[in-house]
Design an enzyme around this catalytic site. Structure first.
Site, PDB file in Angstrom:
ATOM      1  N   LYS A 118      47.824  -3.992  51.670  1.00 47.10           N
ATOM      2  CA  LYS A 118      46.920  -4.780  50.821  1.00 47.10           C
ATOM      3  C   LYS A 118      47.562  -4.916  49.445  1.00 47.10           C
ATOM      4  CE  LYS A 118      42.024  -4.758  49.398  1.00 47.10           C
ATOM      5  NZ  LYS A 118      40.724  -4.115  49.616  1.00 47.10           N
ATOM      6  N   ASP A 130      47.368 -14.542  43.548  1.00 45.69           N
ATOM      7  CA  ASP A 130      48.776 -14.125  43.505  1.00 45.69           C
ATOM      8  C   ASP A 130      49.151 -13.201  44.653  1.00 45.69           C
ATOM      9  OD1 ASP A 130      47.398 -11.857  42.826  1.00 45.69           O
ATOM     10  OD2 ASP A 130      48.333 -11.582  40.868  1.00 45.69           O
ATOM     11  N   ARG A 181      46.360   0.298  54.406  1.00 41.81           N
ATOM     12  CA  ARG A 181      45.035   0.549  54.967  1.00 41.81           C
ATOM     13  C   ARG A 181      45.134   0.706  56.476  1.00 41.81           C
ATOM     14  NH1 ARG A 181      40.188  -3.241  53.075  1.00 41.81           N
ATOM     15  NH2 ARG A 181      41.252  -4.901  54.174  1.00 41.81           N
ATOM     16  N   ARG A 188      36.133  -9.228  61.383  1.00 45.28           N
ATOM     17  CA  ARG A 188      34.932  -9.237  60.545  1.00 45.28           C
ATOM     18  C   ARG A 188      33.903 -10.200  61.121  1.00 45.28           C
ATOM     19  NH1 ARG A 188      37.757  -8.458  55.376  1.00 45.28           N
ATOM     20  NH2 ARG A 188      39.849  -7.835  55.961  1.00 45.28           N
ATOM     21  N   ASP A 257      32.384 -11.450  55.230  1.00 44.51           N
ATOM     22  CA  ASP A 257      33.814 -11.176  55.447  1.00 44.51           C
ATOM     23  C   ASP A 257      34.139  -9.710  55.180  1.00 44.51           C
ATOM     24  OD1 ASP A 257      33.132 -12.244  52.781  1.00 44.51           O
ATOM     25  OD2 ASP A 257      35.180 -11.687  52.274  1.00 44.51           O
ATOM     26  N   ASN A 258      33.173  -8.974  54.646  1.00 44.47           N
ATOM     27  CA  ASN A 258      33.395  -7.548  54.393  1.00 44.47           C
ATOM     28  C   ASN A 258      32.565  -6.686  55.327  1.00 44.47           C
ATOM     29  OD1 ASN A 258      35.143  -8.242  52.350  1.00 44.47           O
ATOM     30  ND2 ASN A 258      33.634  -8.033  50.726  1.00 44.47           N
TER      31      ASN A 258
HETATM   32  P1  AMP Z   1      37.667  -9.387  48.601  1.00 44.11           P
HETATM   33  O1  AMP Z   1      36.811  -9.599  47.412  1.00 44.11           O
HETATM   34  O2  AMP Z   1      38.778  -8.384  48.367  1.00 44.11           O
HETATM   35  O3  AMP Z   1      36.899  -9.109  49.842  1.00 44.11           O
HETATM   36  O4  AMP Z   1      38.446 -10.749  48.807  1.00 44.11           O
HETATM   37  C1  AMP Z   1      37.799 -11.967  49.099  1.00 44.11           C
HETATM   38  C2  AMP Z   1      38.829 -13.018  49.446  1.00 44.11           C
HETATM   39  O5  AMP Z   1      39.687 -13.286  48.329  1.00 44.11           O
HETATM   40  C3  AMP Z   1      39.754 -12.628  50.581  1.00 44.11           C
HETATM   41  O6  AMP Z   1      40.052 -13.789  51.319  1.00 44.11           O
HETATM   42  C4  AMP Z   1      40.976 -12.127  49.866  1.00 44.11           C
HETATM   43  O7  AMP Z   1      42.120 -12.201  50.662  1.00 44.11           O
HETATM   44  C5  AMP Z   1      41.037 -13.058  48.679  1.00 44.11           C
HETATM   45  N1  AMP Z   1      41.744 -12.457  47.534  1.00 44.11           N
HETATM   46  C6  AMP Z   1      41.315 -11.443  46.752  1.00 44.11           C
HETATM   47  N2  AMP Z   1      42.235 -11.167  45.802  1.00 44.11           N
HETATM   48  C7  AMP Z   1      43.263 -12.013  45.974  1.00 44.11           C
HETATM   49  C8  AMP Z   1      44.522 -12.225  45.315  1.00 44.11           C
HETATM   50  N3  AMP Z   1      44.886 -11.501  44.259  1.00 44.11           N
HETATM   51  N4  AMP Z   1      45.334 -13.193  45.796  1.00 44.11           N
HETATM   52  C9  AMP Z   1      44.980 -13.927  46.855  1.00 44.11           C
HETATM   53  N5  AMP Z   1      43.806 -13.789  47.514  1.00 44.11           N
HETATM   54  C10 AMP Z   1      42.965 -12.847  47.096  1.00 44.11           C
HETATM   55 MG    MG Z   2      37.098  -8.850  51.701  1.00 43.57          MG
END
Ligand code: AMP
Ligand code: MG
Length: 492
Positions: A118, A130, A181, A188, A257-258
């Site tokens: 991750k 990014d 991880r 999901r 998605d979580n």
């Molecule tokens: P999360 O909040 O970690 O569950 O992420 C929600 C979505 O945003 C997922 O599709 C992640 O892959 C994407 N995401 C979160 N942070 C980044 C990042 N720095 N660059 C690209 N995608 C991201």
């Molecule tokens: Mg997520």
């Protein structure tokens, strides 16, 4: 792009790729981005061993480069997974924007675990991001996921955190890091939403079949395996959410998605543990409406599962009306399933071996009292479990005394002794949780001073949350400032 490989024979890698055999719309090949100065800062030796990995060989062959994504383990075929999701109620297409699946490690006892990096760089799903992660949030996920595991709650695990040697730009410049991880899988509710949105029934059926085979193999022969599958997913989520509530855990971003189909807690972002009992507790700065407040979590789980049920409609019955009826009945079953786990868990928290009709009221009255008096959730149960008097200002209160008398009378109506009752309680009421201020203290030392000793000490305490003999008062005291002032931020 990674430039070399290490041997699987000595390090113990046995990577399989069953998910990658699903139709192409579920994944895209990608490679971790190389970083300039990999440096391993935390490594989970016990987890590595249980995965069949050899920590010594890993160390000799350059585990920093491996866990920062510069070197691939032999047999890795990195992919990013496609998924969609409802984020705070709104549908979006997402996918692994900063996570890369290396493969599925087959352990010495034949179990299968996803190994995912991750924060390992851009993927085809990165959108405007990014693909990177900052050290603080990756250490936070490591710490809380390992604490949850020690509490006996199903969760993804954390194998390593490595610094990249490169900055990430958020509100400020931060040190970049990669978390490794380990998960039963990363499928999901949002993966099913993605499949349904593609309007490709064969792909949906393939995903459901795969998920049943991987996580619910007993259902493969059922008369309506997809309906049974929906029920089984609900059952695991009902159990999981009850366990969260019983330790005061607030996930923070229960978007679809979580939510993992395996029933593991996944995606530790702005999660935190409640101090004073209040069902309205929210820590996440992005959850302004309290959608994912402590007490809302069962309802939100049910909401997410309704989204899952919708995706499964074409598989539940050929006749749409009948499919909807089956799905509705399944969704409605969540409440009873959850209530069952809540009651079972709360009985253990109160040291009750038998069932009585008034047990629920007994629990609710204690919680109500805790809320009225802003009593610390963990420490109240810990004091009751240890048989130590509650703080004097509390014990004197007439309403607490009368509750305590009811509880004592209730315990005297079971054949088990008070000692047995206390033993049960001490096995279910943690003496130690990741207190928010202790987590922040550990992260600050690591992030600001590269001092990982505070984090290691905290990990050591949290590895034995039910150790009532441990004399660690500094890890039990609630924060001095009002708990509601604490805010967590998303790890992006
Ligand atoms: P999360 O909040 O970690 O569950 O992420 C929600 C979505 O945003 C997922 O599709 C992640 O892959 C994407 N995401 C979160 N942070 C980044 C990042 N720095 N660059 C690209 N995608 C991201
Ligand atoms: Mg997520």
């Amino acid at each position: 792009m990674p430039d070399s490989f290490i041997s699987s024979a000595s390090a113990g890698w046995r990577l399989a790729h069953s998910y990658a055999a699903l139709p192409p719309l579920f994944h895209k090949q990608t490679q971790p981005g190389a970083v300039s100065a990999p440096h391993l800062v935390v490594f989970n030796t016990a987890l590595a061993s249980s995965l069949g990995l050899n920590p010594e060989t890993l160390a000799q062959t350059g585990s920093a480069a491996l866990f920062a994504g510069n070197v691939l383990p032999e047999g890795a075929h990195p992919i990013a997974q496609a998924y969609a999701g409802h984020q705070f109620g709104h549908f979006t297409t997402l996918g692994d924007g900063r996570a890369i699946l290396l493969g599925e490690q087959i352990t010495p006892v034949g179990e299968r675990f996803d190994i995912q990096l991750k924060g390992a760089g851009l993927t085809p799903f990165s959108r405007g991001g990014d693909g990177r992660a900052a050290l603080g949030p990756m250490l936070r996920e490591y710490l809380i996921s390992e604490a949850m595991h020690a509490l006996g709650i199903p969760t993804t695990r954390s194998l390593a955190v490595a610094l990249t040697g490169e900055p990430v730009l958020r509100r400020q410049r931060l040190d970049g890091a990669v978390l490794t991880r380990v998960a039963a899988s990363h499928i999901r509710v949002g993966t099913f939403e993605w499949a349904a949105a593609q309007r490709d029934p064969a792909a949906l059926r393939a995903l459901a079949g795969y998920c049943i085979h991987r996580h619910y193999p007993d259902l493969a022969e059922a008369q309506n395996p997809y309906l049974e599958f929906l029920g089984a997913v609900m059952e695991r989520q009902a159990s999981l959410i009850a366990q969260w509530l019983q330790v005061g855990f607030i996930h923070g971003v229960m978007n679809t998605d979580n939510m993992a189909l395996s029933g593991e807690t996944i995606d530790y972002g702005p999660c935190a543990f409640m101090d004073a009992y209040d069902p309205a507790t929210v820590f996440s700065s992005i959850d302004q409406q309290g959608r994912y407040a402590y007490g809302n979590q069962p309802l939100m789980a049910q909401w997410n599962l309704a989204r899952l049920a919708e995706t499964l409609l074409p598989l539940l019955h050929d006749d749409e009306a009948q499919a909807i009826e089956l799905a509705n009945a399944a969704i409605q079953s969540f409440e009873a399933r959850y209530e069952h786990y809540r009651l079972c868990g709360m009985r253990k928290k109160l040291g009750l071996f038998t069932d009585e009709a008034d047990d629920s009221a007994l629990m609710e009255d204690l919680l109500k009292w805790m809320q009225d008096h802003e009593a610390d959730f963990t420490n109240t149960f810990r004091d009751l479990s240890a048989g130590t008097p509650l703080p004097e200002d509390v014990a004197d209160q007439a309403d607490f005394s009368s509750w305590h008398q009811r509880w004592s009378a209730r315990r005297s109506r079971q054949s088990q002794s008070v000692v047995e009752s206390q033993r049960l309680m001490q096995a279910h009421n943690p003496a130690f949780i990741p207190r928010n201020h202790k987590v922040e203290e550990a992260l600050a030392a690591a992030v600001e001073h590269r001092d990982f000793s505070v984090l290691q000490r905290l990990l050591g305490v949290l590895a034995k949350p039910f150790d009532y003999a441990a004399d660690q008062p500094g890890y039990q005291t609630p924060p001095a400032t009002a708990a509601c002032a604490y805010q967590t931020f998303c790890g992006t």
